[in-house]
Design a protein around this motif. Structure first.
Motif, PDB file in Angstrom:
ATOM      1  N   LEU A  11     -14.127  19.549  15.104  1.00 34.28           N
ATOM      2  CA  LEU A  11     -15.265  20.461  15.221  1.00 34.28           C
ATOM      3  C   LEU A  11     -15.972  20.590  13.878  1.00 34.28           C
ATOM      4  CD1 LEU A  11     -16.740  22.539  17.087  1.00 34.28           C
ATOM      5  CD2 LEU A  11     -15.254  24.270  16.082  1.00 34.28           C
ATOM      6  N   ALA A  12     -15.182  20.675  12.816  1.00 32.99           N
ATOM      7  CA  ALA A  12     -15.760  20.789  11.476  1.00 32.99           C
ATOM      8  C   ALA A  12     -16.530  19.539  11.094  1.00 32.99           C
ATOM      9  CB  ALA A  12     -14.657  21.060  10.459  1.00 32.99           C
ATOM     10  N   ARG A  13     -16.164  18.395  11.708  1.00 35.87           N
ATOM     11  CA  ARG A  13     -16.818  17.131  11.369  1.00 35.87           C
ATOM     12  C   ARG A  13     -17.792  16.664  12.454  1.00 35.87           C
ATOM     13  NH1 ARG A  13     -11.394  15.840  10.963  1.00 35.87           N
ATOM     14  NH2 ARG A  13     -11.608  14.153  12.470  1.00 35.87           N
ATOM     15  N   ARG A  14     -18.029  17.500  13.467  1.00 37.71           N
ATOM     16  CA  ARG A  14     -18.922  17.156  14.589  1.00 37.71           C
ATOM     17  C   ARG A  14     -18.509  15.837  15.230  1.00 37.71           C
ATOM     18  NH1 ARG A  14     -21.619  16.064  18.354  1.00 37.71           N
ATOM     19  NH2 ARG A  14     -19.996  17.340  19.202  1.00 37.71           N
ATOM     20  N   ARG A  15     -17.201  15.780  15.633  1.00 37.16           N
ATOM     21  CA  ARG A  15     -16.658  14.551  16.185  1.00 37.16           C
ATOM     22  C   ARG A  15     -16.321  14.652  17.675  1.00 37.16           C
ATOM     23  NH1 ARG A  15     -17.775  10.275  15.332  1.00 37.16           N
ATOM     24  NH2 ARG A  15     -15.786   9.361  15.920  1.00 37.16           N
ATOM     25  N   TYR A  16     -16.467  15.823  18.267  1.00 40.96           N
ATOM     26  CA  TYR A  16     -16.130  15.958  19.684  1.00 40.96           C
ATOM     27  C   TYR A  16     -17.280  15.456  20.559  1.00 40.96           C
ATOM     28  CZ  TYR A  16     -11.932  18.804  18.952  1.00 40.96           C
ATOM     29  OH  TYR A  16     -10.685  19.251  18.602  1.00 40.96           O
ATOM     30  N   LEU A  17     -16.929  14.646  21.569  1.00 40.77           N
ATOM     31  CA  LEU A  17     -17.878  14.204  22.596  1.00 40.77           C
ATOM     32  C   LEU A  17     -19.136  13.569  21.998  1.00 40.77           C
ATOM     33  CD1 LEU A  17     -17.611  17.282  25.022  1.00 40.77           C
ATOM     34  CD2 LEU A  17     -16.359  15.125  25.136  1.00 40.77           C
ATOM     35  N   THR A  18     -18.961  12.818  20.917  1.00 36.75           N
ATOM     36  CA  THR A  18     -20.136  12.214  20.279  1.00 36.75           C
ATOM     37  C   THR A  18     -20.792  11.168  21.176  1.00 36.75           C
ATOM     38  OG1 THR A  18     -18.645  10.655  19.160  1.00 36.75           O
ATOM     39  CG2 THR A  18     -19.312  12.612  17.937  1.00 36.75           C
ATOM     40  N   ARG A  19     -19.989  10.496  21.996  1.00 34.14           N
ATOM     41  CA  ARG A  19     -20.561   9.461  22.867  1.00 34.14           C
ATOM     42  C   ARG A  19     -21.551  10.064  23.854  1.00 34.14           C
ATOM     43  NH1 ARG A  19     -17.473   5.629  27.063  1.00 34.14           N
ATOM     44  NH2 ARG A  19     -16.331   7.545  27.389  1.00 34.14           N
ATOM     45  N   LEU A  20     -21.240  11.267  24.351  1.00 37.84           N
ATOM     46  CA  LEU A  20     -22.136  11.898  25.316  1.00 37.84           C
ATOM     47  C   LEU A  20     -23.492  12.227  24.692  1.00 37.84           C
ATOM     48  CD1 LEU A  20     -19.828  14.350  27.301  1.00 37.84           C
ATOM     49  CD2 LEU A  20     -20.453  11.994  27.822  1.00 37.84           C
ATOM     50  N   ARG A  21     -23.487  12.481  23.408  1.00 39.56           N
ATOM     51  CA  ARG A  21     -24.744  12.797  22.729  1.00 39.56           C
ATOM     52  C   ARG A  21     -25.726  11.637  22.850  1.00 39.56           C
ATOM     53  NH1 ARG A  21     -25.447  12.638  16.211  1.00 39.56           N
ATOM     54  NH2 ARG A  21     -27.700  13.005  16.141  1.00 39.56           N
ATOM     55  N   TYR A  22     -25.209  10.409  22.847  1.00 35.60           N
ATOM     56  CA  TYR A  22     -26.079   9.240  22.832  1.00 35.60           C
ATOM     57  C   TYR A  22     -26.373   8.677  24.223  1.00 35.60           C
ATOM     58  CZ  TYR A  22     -25.086   9.265  17.831  1.00 35.60           C
ATOM     59  OH  TYR A  22     -24.979   9.628  16.517  1.00 35.60           O
ATOM     60  N   ILE A  23     -25.399   8.752  25.124  1.00 33.32           N
ATOM     61  CA  ILE A  23     -25.598   8.048  26.392  1.00 33.32           C
ATOM     62  C   ILE A  23     -25.639   8.958  27.618  1.00 33.32           C
ATOM     63  CG2 ILE A  23     -24.568   5.926  25.512  1.00 33.32           C
ATOM     64  CD1 ILE A  23     -22.010   6.572  26.859  1.00 33.32           C
ATOM     65  N   ALA A  24     -25.452  10.253  27.426  1.00 33.94           N
ATOM     66  CA  ALA A  24     -25.470  11.135  28.599  1.00 33.94           C
ATOM     67  C   ALA A  24     -26.280  12.400  28.361  1.00 33.94           C
ATOM     68  CB  ALA A  24     -24.039  11.497  29.003  1.00 33.94           C
ATOM     69  N   ALA A  25     -27.116  12.387  27.346  1.00 35.93           N
ATOM     70  CA  ALA A  25     -27.887  13.589  27.016  1.00 35.93           C
ATOM     71  C   ALA A  25     -28.772  14.039  28.182  1.00 35.93           C
ATOM     72  CB  ALA A  25     -28.734  13.339  25.772  1.00 35.93           C
ATOM     73  N   SER A  26     -29.421  13.088  28.846  1.00 32.25           N
ATOM     74  CA  SER A  26     -30.325  13.463  29.941  1.00 32.25           C
ATOM     75  C   SER A  26     -29.554  14.074  31.108  1.00 32.25           C
ATOM     76  CB  SER A  26     -31.118  12.250  30.413  1.00 32.25           C
ATOM     77  OG  SER A  26     -30.244  11.231  30.886  1.00 32.25           O
ATOM     78  N   SER A  27     -28.364  13.571  31.398  1.00 36.04           N
ATOM     79  CA  SER A  27     -27.552  14.128  32.481  1.00 36.04           C
ATOM     80  C   SER A  27     -27.116  15.551  32.161  1.00 36.04           C
ATOM     81  CB  SER A  27     -26.309  13.257  32.720  1.00 36.04           C
ATOM     82  OG  SER A  27     -26.670  11.967  33.152  1.00 36.04           O
ATOM     83  N   ILE A  28     -26.821  15.807  30.898  1.00 34.14           N
ATOM     84  CA  ILE A  28     -26.429  17.160  30.497  1.00 34.14           C
ATOM     85  C   ILE A  28     -27.615  18.109  30.627  1.00 34.14           C
ATOM     86  CG2 ILE A  28     -25.645  18.576  28.562  1.00 34.14           C
ATOM     87  CD1 ILE A  28     -24.070  16.115  27.586  1.00 34.14           C
TER      88      ILE A  28
END
Length: 275
Positions: free
Chosen positions: A39-56
């Motif tokens: 969390l401190a390094r912004r490493r959780y669920l990073t893949r979703l940020r790039y390939i699933a942002a629209s679905s979220i």
């Protein structure tokens, strides 16, 4: 006990990597656990940020389902597998449906909040409660005040551990000369997440190959053979008995060592459900 305490979040052979807890506990040592450092390094669920942002953003939860499935060797019948996937889908809908709109939080904060709500109670707490029964432990990064402070940091500072590395350079500059390690493979301190991933991908790993799983299986083989022939195993209708006995027979009779992981996961569940 390990299988029951960790609630199937770890394979049973992981107990060896944590065996030092008992040694430290007898010495009265207090352990500072860096859990939730992602969390401190912004490493959780990073893949979703790039390939699933629209679905979220569209709250299309079914499109996100594949990203939350971690495949394991299937111990069960097709009906049981289907039932568990249906349960996962329903639980995911409930959990995601309780999240605020992305417009209120921003995408990356939304991903962190979802990680906090799901990862901590479903995985972190089980291991932490087990450790608390052995020795004194403290997880500073999971304390509510610290989490709140971390989430209020600018995203740019959290990404690639920028704030942590900046702090270390100023407070303990000698540590910036020590390589970091991921999966037994060192990489330079100055690299960001993308650089370190590329570096580790092209560099020949210098890590070791663990033999723990095979040593554990070999030592437990009499128990394993007894279990696969037991009435308890045969009467458990959820199991795919043919598949599991095939793994065990292949490992014993034909030295098919690639079945080791599957057998260990079956052992973990068998100990978890132990009667």
């Amino acid at each position: 006990d390990f299988a029951k305490q960790t609630l199937l979040t770890q394979r049973v052979d992981a107990v060896h990597s944590l065996s030092d807890y008992h040694v430290l506990g007898k010495k009265g040592v207090t352990v500072l656990d860096g859990g939730l450092g992602e969390l401190a390094r912004r490493r959780y669920l990073t893949r979703l940020r790039y390939i699933a942002a629209s679905s979220i953003r569209d709250r299309n939860w079914d499109a996100l389902l594949p990203f939350f499935i971690l495949e394991r060797p299937s111990l069960f019948t097709n009906d049981v597998d289907a039932m568990m996937r249906k349960g996962l889908q329903e639980e995911l809908h409930r959990s995601l449906g309780a999240m605020p709109p992305v417009a209120e939080t921003g995408l990356e904060h939304w991903l962190d909040l979802f990680s906090l709500r799901t990862r901590v109670p479903n995985t972190a707490f089980a291991e932490q409660s087990r450790a608390d029964g052995i020795l004194r432990t403290l997880m500073p990064l999971i304390q509510p005040e610290v989490v709140k402070a971390l989430l209020n940091l600018p995203l740019k500072q959290r990404r690639h551990a920028r704030w942590i590395k900046t702090w270390l350079k100023h407070s303990h500059p000698q540590l910036s000369r020590v390589p970091l390690i991921k999966d037994h493979n060192p990489y330079p301190f100055w690299m960001n997440d993308i650089q370190s991933r590329i570096y580790r991908a092209i560099r020949k790993p210098e890590g070791f190959t663990s033999t723990i799983e095979h040593r554990l299986l070999d030592s437990c083989m009499p128990w394993i053979q007894d279990q696969v022939h037991s009435s308890s195993f045969r009467s458990f209708e959820g199991y795919n008995h043919e598949r599991i006995t095939g793994w065990v027979d292949g490992y014993i009779r034909r030295q098919e060592t690639h079945h080791a992981s599957a057998i260990l996961w079956w052992m973990t569940f068998e100990l978890f459900r132990g009667e």
